[in-house]
Design a protein around this motif. Structure first.
Motif, short mmCIF file in Angstrom:
data_model
loop_
_atom_site.label_atom_id
_atom_site.label_comp_id
_atom_site.label_asym_id
_atom_site.label_seq_id
_atom_site.Cartn_x
_atom_site.Cartn_y
_atom_site.Cartn_z
N ASP A 126 0.85 -1.18 0.00
CA ASP A 126 0.00 0.00 0.00
C ASP A 126 0.89 1.23 0.00
N ILE A 127 0.36 2.36 -0.48
CA ILE A 127 1.16 3.58 -0.62
C ILE A 127 0.43 4.74 0.05
N ASN A 128 1.14 5.47 0.89
CA ASN A 128 0.67 6.75 1.42
C ASN A 128 1.01 7.81 0.38
N LEU A 129 0.03 8.17 -0.46
CA LEU A 129 0.30 9.03 -1.61
C LEU A 129 0.78 10.41 -1.21
N SER A 130 0.30 10.94 -0.08
CA SER A 130 0.68 12.30 0.32
C SER A 130 2.14 12.39 0.74
N LYS A 131 2.69 11.30 1.31
CA LYS A 131 4.07 11.31 1.78
C LYS A 131 5.00 10.46 0.93
N ASP A 132 4.45 9.75 -0.06
CA ASP A 132 5.23 8.87 -0.93
C ASP A 132 5.96 7.80 -0.11
N ILE A 133 5.24 7.22 0.84
CA ILE A 133 5.78 6.14 1.67
C ILE A 133 5.07 4.84 1.29
N ILE A 134 5.84 3.78 1.08
CA ILE A 134 5.30 2.49 0.66
C ILE A 134 5.37 1.52 1.83
N ALA A 135 4.27 0.83 2.09
CA ALA A 135 4.23 -0.22 3.11
C ALA A 135 4.15 -1.57 2.43
N THR A 136 4.94 -2.52 2.91
CA THR A 136 4.90 -3.87 2.37
C THR A 136 4.68 -4.86 3.51
N VAL A 180 2.36 -11.63 7.04
CA VAL A 180 1.45 -10.48 6.96
C VAL A 180 0.75 -10.55 5.61
N THR A 181 -0.57 -10.67 5.62
CA THR A 181 -1.33 -10.88 4.38
C THR A 181 -1.84 -9.58 3.76
N SER A 182 -1.97 -8.53 4.57
CA SER A 182 -2.54 -7.28 4.04
C SER A 182 -2.08 -6.10 4.88
N VAL A 183 -1.73 -5.00 4.21
CA VAL A 183 -1.37 -3.75 4.89
C VAL A 183 -2.14 -2.62 4.23
N ARG A 184 -2.65 -1.69 5.05
CA ARG A 184 -3.37 -0.53 4.53
C ARG A 184 -3.07 0.69 5.38
N PHE A 185 -2.78 1.81 4.70
CA PHE A 185 -2.54 3.09 5.37
C PHE A 185 -3.87 3.77 5.70
#
Length: 523
Positions: free
Chosen positions: A230-240, A268-273
């Motif tokens: 998932d991606i935090n679009l405002s900060k350009d941070i990617i979570a895996t 970890v099956t799912s990540v969401r910001f």
């Protein structure tokens, strides 16, 4: 003799035979035409009652001040003094206005702070109220134990309210929450009608030139594999999320790992910001969901450990309000949570679903929830009533991923047999992509935020231009799986589709985009 209206010496004097008053001819004519009466006495008056007064031609004498140079200089000096006094008065008025504006802005800022504090107190009160309602049936000792258990962000199964049939009792989705969801839906639907494609969106020509820009080993080598992005679009941070049971936060701009979140005991099956609140939610095969709260120093602390499911948690999806989220599990249920308190407000079980859920996603407007099942069915739910309002059949194998388009009309679902596109208005399948062989499942689908492109991940990554029900969906770009595993598990568009983040079964996060020289030329 002066005009009774203007008070000046008339150029064409006339006199009223009724009142004997002297007027300027043009002024009394206009007044009689408008009102039909004497401007002084108010008696009815017509032009027949007006008699011109004959006078000799008189040359007006020049005023004394304009008759000589010293007089003219004095007149100019008086005009200058008057102008300076007027300018000084205006400057004083401007200074007063500035002071009043500064005071008003200060009051506005103070009011905003008070409102923010009151909103925070309101949210805390709502959380406590929901918690109190949930704990009301319990004895006082049990309530005290539950409050103690919640204080550290963890909720054990033995502390839950238990109803008939040994099922946990839930507070339910209250009328105030339903009103909040409905209000959010109305606002987002209205915005969608006015939505335009941003001018900064990557063009088809840009996407055709995409290539791998970087590769980053984020997870452990002994248990490689990225399962979710998932991606935090405002900060350009990617979570895996990884098979190594860790979630990793990666700053794409600097190319550095910001934080590694450890705590899950299985993959970890799912990540969401939840970008607005600087929160990350992760689901795991260890049957738990963790809510991670970010701090100013970049660290993330586990705020809640949620143990409401009895089997693997397969999907997490966040509501558009950023106040609620849903988890879907192989235990055949999905749970609706309040983010701030970590309370499960309702847990919905589907008796017809015999094998559990594998994916879930909220519709962009927030009142519809989509879930994919092991049994190859996509189920559509009304969040307010928690009712199953539609089912999409036709896939072969488990539905691995679903994604709603930002236009609100299309749903893409991925399964073992490929990708199917569904028209939410007519509730039917209008296009299917059978991309890979029968032994290669399609693992992920993702619409970009503008709804212009669709990315599909399987044995490679393919990007399609979004068409319509009748118009073709053309494949713009096919990106190879450079991991050597032959299995791209997750894909996500960056802001304005400027790049693609891809996770595969090795431990690397790969970034695809325009080469640097092309990107600099475009900018």
């Amino acid at each position: 003799m002066n005009c009774s209206i203007s008070g000046e010496v008339p150029e064409e004097p006339v006199v009223s035979i009724k009142s004997g008053l002297l007027y300027e001819k043009r002024l009394i004519e206009r007044h009689i035409a408008d009102y039909g009466k004497c401007p002084v006495t108010g008696e009815p008056l017509s032009m027949d009652d007006i008699i011109p007064v004959k006078t000799g031609m008189i040359v007006k004498p020049r005023s004394l001040t304009a008759a000589s140079i010293p007089g003219m200089l004095g007149m100019f000096q008086n005009e200058w003094d008057a102008l300076m006094l007027s300018n000084f008065a205006l400057e004083q008025q401007l200074h007063t206005a500035r002071q009043e504006l500064s005071h008003a802005l200060y009051q506005h800022d103070a009011a905003c702070r008070v409102i923010a504090r009151l909103k925070k107190e309101r949210d805390e009160a709502r959380s406590l109220l929901a918690q109190a309602e949930r704990q009301a049936p319990l004895p006082a000792a049990s309530v005290t134990a539950n409050v103690s258990a919640l204080s550290n962000g963890k909720r054990a199964a033995e502390d839950e309210d238990v109803g008939p049939g040994a099922k946990r009792m839930r507070a339910g989705i209250s009328d105030s929450i339903i009103a909040e969801l409905t209000e959010c839906n109305a606002a987002l639907s209205q915005q969608r009608k006015k939505r335009q494609i941003p001018p900064t969106l990557s063009t088809i020509d840009d996407l055709e030139r995409y290539t791998q820009l970087s590769s980053h080993p984020l997870h452990k080598t002994n248990k490689p594999g990225i399962t979710s992005i998932d991606i935090n679009l405002s900060k350009d941070i990617i979570a895996t999320g990884g098979i190594d049971s860790n979630a990793v936060l990666f700053d794409r701009t600097s190319g550095e790992i910001l934080s590694t979140l450890s705590g899950h005991s299985k993959k970890v099956t799912s990540v969401r910001f939840v970008a607005q609140n600087n929160v990350l939610v992760s689901g795991s095969a260890d049957k738990t969901v963790r809510v991670w709260q970010g701090s100013e120093d970049g660290n993330y602390d586990c705020r809640h450990i949620l143990k409401d499911h009895t089997a693997e948690v397969q999907a997490v999806t966040v509501h558009a309000t950023n106040n609620y989220f849903v988890t879907a599990s192989l235990d055949k249920t999905w749970c609706f949570y309040d983010l701030s308190s970590g309370l499960c407000l309702t847990q919905v079980e589907d008796p017809s679903n015999s094998m559990g859920y594998t994916s879930a996603a909220f519709h962009p407007d927030g009142l519809i929830l989509g879930t994919g099942t092991v049994g190859a069915t996509v189920r559509i739910w009304d969040v307010k009533s928690r009712g199953n309002v539609a089912n999409f059949d036709g896939h072969t194998g488990a539905v691995t991923a679903i994604s709603f388009s930002e236009n609100g009309y299309f749903l893409a679902s991925a399964a073992h047999d490929g990708v199917k596109l569904w028209d939410l208005r007519k509730l039917k399948n209008f296009r299917s992509f059978e991309l890979y062989d029968e032994n290669t499942p399609t693992n992920c689908v993702d619409f970009d935020h503008s709804g212009s492109y669709l990315a599909i991940a399987g044995s490679d990554i393919r990007v399609y231009q979004v068409g319509s029900v009748k118009a073709e969906w053309n494949c713009i770009k096919t990106l190879p799986d450079l991991s050597g595993t032959g299995k791209a598990t997750s894909v996500k568009f960056g802001a304005d589709a400027r790049y693609l983040a891809v996770g595969t079964m090795d431990r690397n996060l790969r970034i695809f985009g325009l080469p640097e020289e092309d990107a600099s030329t475009e900018s």
